[in-house]
Design a protein around this motif. Structure first.
Motif, PDB file in Angstrom:
ATOM      1  N   GLU A  12       0.822  -1.082  -0.028  1.00 21.16           N
ATOM      2  CA  GLU A  12       0.018   0.026  -0.024  1.00 21.16           C
ATOM      3  C   GLU A  12       1.077   1.388  -0.035  1.00 21.16           C
TER       4      GLU A  12
ATOM      5  N   VAL B 102       1.794   4.779   0.907  1.00 19.56           N
ATOM      6  CA  VAL B 102       1.390   5.669   2.229  1.00 19.56           C
ATOM      7  C   VAL B 102       1.394   7.202   1.888  1.00 19.56           C
ATOM      8  N   PHE B 103       2.656   7.491   1.212  1.00 15.82           N
ATOM      9  CA  PHE B 103       2.840   8.788   0.649  1.00 15.82           C
ATOM     10  C   PHE B 103       3.989   8.919  -0.150  1.00 15.82           C
TER      11      PHE B 103
ATOM     12  N   GLN C 146       7.702   7.080  -4.007  1.00 16.59           N
ATOM     13  CA  GLN C 146       6.866   6.671  -2.948  1.00 16.59           C
ATOM     14  C   GLN C 146       7.240   5.724  -1.946  1.00 16.59           C
TER      15      GLN C 146
ATOM     16  N   GLU D 217      -3.669   2.876   7.558  1.00  7.76           N
ATOM     17  CA  GLU D 217      -4.572   4.050   7.609  1.00  7.76           C
ATOM     18  C   GLU D 217      -3.822   5.378   7.988  1.00  7.76           C
TER      19      GLU D 217
ATOM     20  N   ARG E  36      -1.074   7.119   6.398  1.00  8.63           N
ATOM     21  CA  ARG E  36      -1.534   7.826   5.326  1.00  8.63           C
ATOM     22  C   ARG E  36      -1.900   9.075   5.768  1.00  8.63           C
ATOM     23  N   GLU E  37      -1.899   9.524   7.036  1.00 11.85           N
ATOM     24  CA  GLU E  37      -2.612  10.722   7.704  1.00 11.85           C
ATOM     25  C   GLU E  37      -1.981  11.815   6.915  1.00 11.85           C
TER      26      GLU E  37
END
Length: 304
Positions: free
Chosen positions: A160, A162-163, A269, A289, A292-293
């Motif tokens: 995933e 994340v940023f 990334q 999650e 990803r904030e």
């Protein structure tokens, strides 16, 4: 049952330590009991697990296969036992995170702190020894999450993003390139390039910038810690390549400047990798999650 957990543990420890005596000591059994157990197994299997060569033991083809099974199965059994003990104590579990990038540790602290507050019954363990070998650690159940800028998409794993971040050149404030809008590879031929202790083929500055242009720096110097690396850069002992956000954090404490690598820059990334079968676990999903904030740094850490 013919094959038992103790047989796998014996093969693993004999391979690691090189002798029956040392393995017996670690496994808290007598050498004679260990030898008897393995001889009985060899008789039941109808094949030797190892052969003695002088004072050392060499695994046979069957023994090497058994070692592979041990390396895969034993970590899963240990994890299962740990999880069951946690359930018995009313605990949620433990999240074991492997790091496949050097500066990621500083980013991780920003995520772990609010995560521990939100999930008081989950422990977090960070395993940095898996740098640059994290895919195997995920498959072997030695870690639950892998932080990496370079995912390897394989069946059974999910990554995933994340940023996003930008990989930049870091120079001293007085460096000749400090005021440049961007640098070309040829401008680094006279520079000392400081990197983490990683082979060039795993470094973005080589893979995505220098090597395609057929350029090598004047010298390549290796330093393990980000703080010392940037102190060296600030002292005009060389240049480095790091995420822009990380450079900007240090720029408030020392005289370093980020410069774009090439006219278009190098976009990267950070990914969190996990086993596909685990992505439904609530506390693991919550960590992804949280990572990803928007509060997370606007950029991340790469191995480069």
């Amino acid at each position: 049952m013919m094959l038992d957990r103790i047989h796998l543990a014996i093969v693993q420890e004999v391979d690691r330590l090189g002798s029956l005596t040392a393995a017996a000591s670690v496994l808290h059994v007598t050498q004679s009991a260990l030898s008897h157990s393995m001889k009985k197994l060899e008789q039941q299997l109808g094949t030797d697990v190892w052969l003695r060569e002088g004072r050392s033991l060499q695994l046979t083809q069957a023994g090497r296969y058994l070692l592979g099974v041990a390396n895969r199965v034993l970590p899963q059994m240990t994890l299962a036992e740990d999880r069951l003990r946690q359930f018995a104590r009313g605990e949620r579990g433990a999240l074991r995170i492997g790091m496949e990038c050097h500066p990621c540790y500083q980013w991780l602290l920003k995520v772990v702190s609010p995560y521990l507050a939100a999930w008081p019954d989950v422990d977090v363990d960070v395993k940095q020894k898996f740098q640059f070998g994290g895919i195997g650690a995920l498959f072997a159940y030695e870690i639950d999450l892998l932080v990496t800028p370079d995912p390897l998409f394989k069946p059974g794993l999910i990554f995933e993003p994340v940023f996003d971040y930008e990989q930049v050149l870091v120079v001293a404030g007085k460096h000749r390139l400090a005021s440049a809008s961007y640098v070309e590879p040829s401008q680094l031929t006279g520079e000392v390039l400081i990197t983490y202790p990683v082979t060039p083929d795993r470094l973005d500055i080589y893979n995505l910038f220098l090597t395609p242009a057929g350029v090598t720096p004047k010298r390549h110097k290796v330093i393990e810690t980000t703080d010392i690396m940037l102190q060296m850069v600030a002292s005009e002992r060389g240049v480095a390549a790091l995420p822009r956000w990380l450079v900007l954090e240090y720029a408030s404490k020392m005289d370093v400047v980020p410069v774009r690598l090439g006219k278009e820059g190098i976009a990267k990334q950070i990914f969190l990798g996990a086993r596909e079968s685990d992505v439904g676990i609530d506390y693991l999903k919550a960590f992804i999650e949280l990572a990803r904030e928007p509060a997370a740094p606007n950029g991340a850490q790469s191995i480069g």
